[in-house]
Write a protein that holds these residues in place. Sequence first.
Motif, short mmCIF file in Angstrom:
data_model
loop_
_atom_site.label_atom_id
_atom_site.label_comp_id
_atom_site.label_asym_id
_atom_site.label_seq_id
_atom_site.Cartn_x
_atom_site.Cartn_y
_atom_site.Cartn_z
N SER A 137 10.73 -5.81 -12.90
CA SER A 137 12.09 -5.51 -13.37
C SER A 137 13.14 -6.19 -12.49
O SER A 137 14.14 -6.71 -12.98
N ALA A 138 12.90 -6.18 -11.17
CA ALA A 138 13.83 -6.85 -10.25
C ALA A 138 13.87 -8.34 -10.54
O ALA A 138 14.94 -8.96 -10.58
N GLN A 139 12.70 -8.93 -10.77
CA GLN A 139 12.63 -10.37 -11.04
C GLN A 139 13.35 -10.73 -12.33
O GLN A 139 14.03 -11.76 -12.41
N LYS A 140 13.23 -9.88 -13.34
CA LYS A 140 13.93 -10.14 -14.60
C LYS A 140 15.44 -10.12 -14.40
O LYS A 140 16.18 -10.78 -15.14
N ALA A 141 15.90 -9.35 -13.42
CA ALA A 141 17.33 -9.27 -13.12
C ALA A 141 17.75 -10.37 -12.13
O ALA A 141 18.90 -10.41 -11.70
N GLY A 142 16.80 -11.21 -11.74
CA GLY A 142 17.11 -12.29 -10.81
C GLY A 142 16.92 -11.94 -9.35
O GLY A 142 17.36 -12.68 -8.47
N GLY A 143 16.26 -10.80 -9.09
CA GLY A 143 16.09 -10.34 -7.72
C GLY A 143 14.65 -10.36 -7.27
O GLY A 143 13.73 -10.58 -8.07
N GLU A 144 14.45 -10.12 -5.99
CA GLU A 144 13.11 -10.12 -5.41
C GLU A 144 13.03 -9.03 -4.35
O GLU A 144 13.86 -8.98 -3.44
N ILE A 145 12.03 -8.13 -4.49
CA ILE A 145 11.75 -7.14 -3.46
C ILE A 145 10.67 -7.72 -2.58
O ILE A 145 9.57 -8.03 -3.04
N ASP A 146 10.99 -7.91 -1.31
CA ASP A 146 10.10 -8.62 -0.39
C ASP A 146 8.82 -7.84 -0.13
O ASP A 146 7.73 -8.42 -0.08
N ALA A 147 8.95 -6.53 0.06
CA ALA A 147 7.77 -5.70 0.38
C ALA A 147 8.09 -4.25 0.08
O ALA A 147 9.26 -3.84 0.09
N ILE A 148 7.05 -3.48 -0.18
CA ILE A 148 7.19 -2.03 -0.38
C ILE A 148 6.27 -1.33 0.62
O ILE A 148 5.07 -1.58 0.64
N PHE A 149 6.86 -0.50 1.44
CA PHE A 149 6.11 0.34 2.37
C PHE A 149 6.20 1.77 1.84
O PHE A 149 7.27 2.21 1.42
N PHE A 150 5.07 2.48 1.88
CA PHE A 150 5.11 3.85 1.36
C PHE A 150 4.23 4.76 2.20
O PHE A 150 3.27 4.33 2.83
N CYS A 151 4.60 6.04 2.19
CA CYS A 151 3.80 7.09 2.83
C CYS A 151 3.18 7.93 1.71
O CYS A 151 3.91 8.55 0.95
N PRO A 152 1.85 7.97 1.61
CA PRO A 152 1.20 8.74 0.55
C PRO A 152 0.88 10.18 0.94
O PRO A 152 0.28 10.91 0.15
N HIS A 153 1.30 10.58 2.14
CA HIS A 153 0.86 11.87 2.69
C HIS A 153 1.79 13.01 2.28
O HIS A 153 2.97 12.81 2.02
N ALA A 154 1.23 14.21 2.29
CA ALA A 154 2.03 15.43 2.09
C ALA A 154 2.68 15.82 3.42
O ALA A 154 2.24 15.41 4.49
N ALA A 155 3.73 16.64 3.32
CA ALA A 155 4.49 17.02 4.53
C ALA A 155 3.61 17.73 5.55
O ALA A 155 3.77 17.54 6.75
N ASP A 156 2.64 18.52 5.08
CA ASP A 156 1.82 19.30 6.02
C ASP A 156 0.72 18.47 6.69
O ASP A 156 0.00 18.97 7.54
N GLU A 157 0.62 17.18 6.36
CA GLU A 157 -0.39 16.34 7.01
C GLU A 157 0.08 15.81 8.36
O GLU A 157 -0.70 15.25 9.12
N ASP A 158 1.37 15.98 8.65
CA ASP A 158 1.93 15.63 9.96
C ASP A 158 1.62 14.18 10.37
O ASP A 158 1.23 13.91 11.50
N CYS A 159 1.79 13.27 9.42
CA CYS A 159 1.60 11.85 9.73
C CYS A 159 2.85 11.33 10.44
O CYS A 159 3.85 12.03 10.53
N ASP A 160 2.81 10.09 10.91
CA ASP A 160 4.00 9.55 11.56
C ASP A 160 4.78 8.63 10.62
O ASP A 160 5.82 8.08 11.00
N CYS A 161 4.28 8.45 9.39
CA CYS A 161 4.96 7.51 8.48
C CYS A 161 5.91 8.21 7.50
O CYS A 161 6.77 7.55 6.91
N ARG A 162 5.77 9.51 7.32
CA ARG A 162 6.62 10.20 6.35
C ARG A 162 8.02 10.37 6.92
O ARG A 162 8.21 10.95 8.00
N LYS A 163 9.02 9.83 6.22
CA LYS A 163 10.40 10.03 6.66
C LYS A 163 10.69 11.53 6.66
O LYS A 163 10.24 12.22 5.76
#
Length: 196
Positions: A75-101
């Motif tokens: 969708s971004a490319q169709k609008a002329g844009g580019e998302i360089d990378a996507i970082f995500f945290c797949p964890h639930a809050a109670d997993e106490d990971c260091d990646c969850r905002k």
Amino acid sequence: MRLIILDRDGVINFDSESFIKSPREWIPIPGSLEAIARLNQAGYRVVVATNQSGVARGKFDMVTLNAIHQKMHDSAQKAGGEIDAIFFCPHAADEDCDCRKPKAGMLNAIARRLNVSLKGVPAVGDSLRDLQAGFVVGCVPYLVLTGKGEKTLEKGGLPPGTQTFDNLAAVVDHLLLMPTAAGSDAGASKESRKKQ
């Protein structure tokens, strides 16, 4: 290199209390994809950092999350844009990971991957945790009033220097008027006082 870090749900696309569980449910906020294209044209690399606890909660699997992100890329490319990378945290809050905002693990991973300092880098979100994660690594926090943004503004407690705008397009309007990617502290504090 100019860099900007965006939250996903509530910033680029409409959010949902019941999670975005399929590509069909991923619907861009009007003007957001065009805003990404304008950032690219101005020399910004656009990176997304998003909490996706729906994976841990069993709301959707990694194949579906990848399909949602492919739709966002396309969708971004169709609008002329580019998302360089996507970082995500797949964890639930109670997993106490260091990646969850609001923890900074995801943003530190961005800095390592791109081999850059995040000091002065704009970080755009609609929730307090987005802003906090950016602030602790030196980003300039931008709150948008789409998604959960209005509730976040009402609750207060925003990091110092947070600037508030109606949506991502308005943030981009502001950034493209600034002389440098890092921006100006004077402008930040003035905007912060005006909006809070």
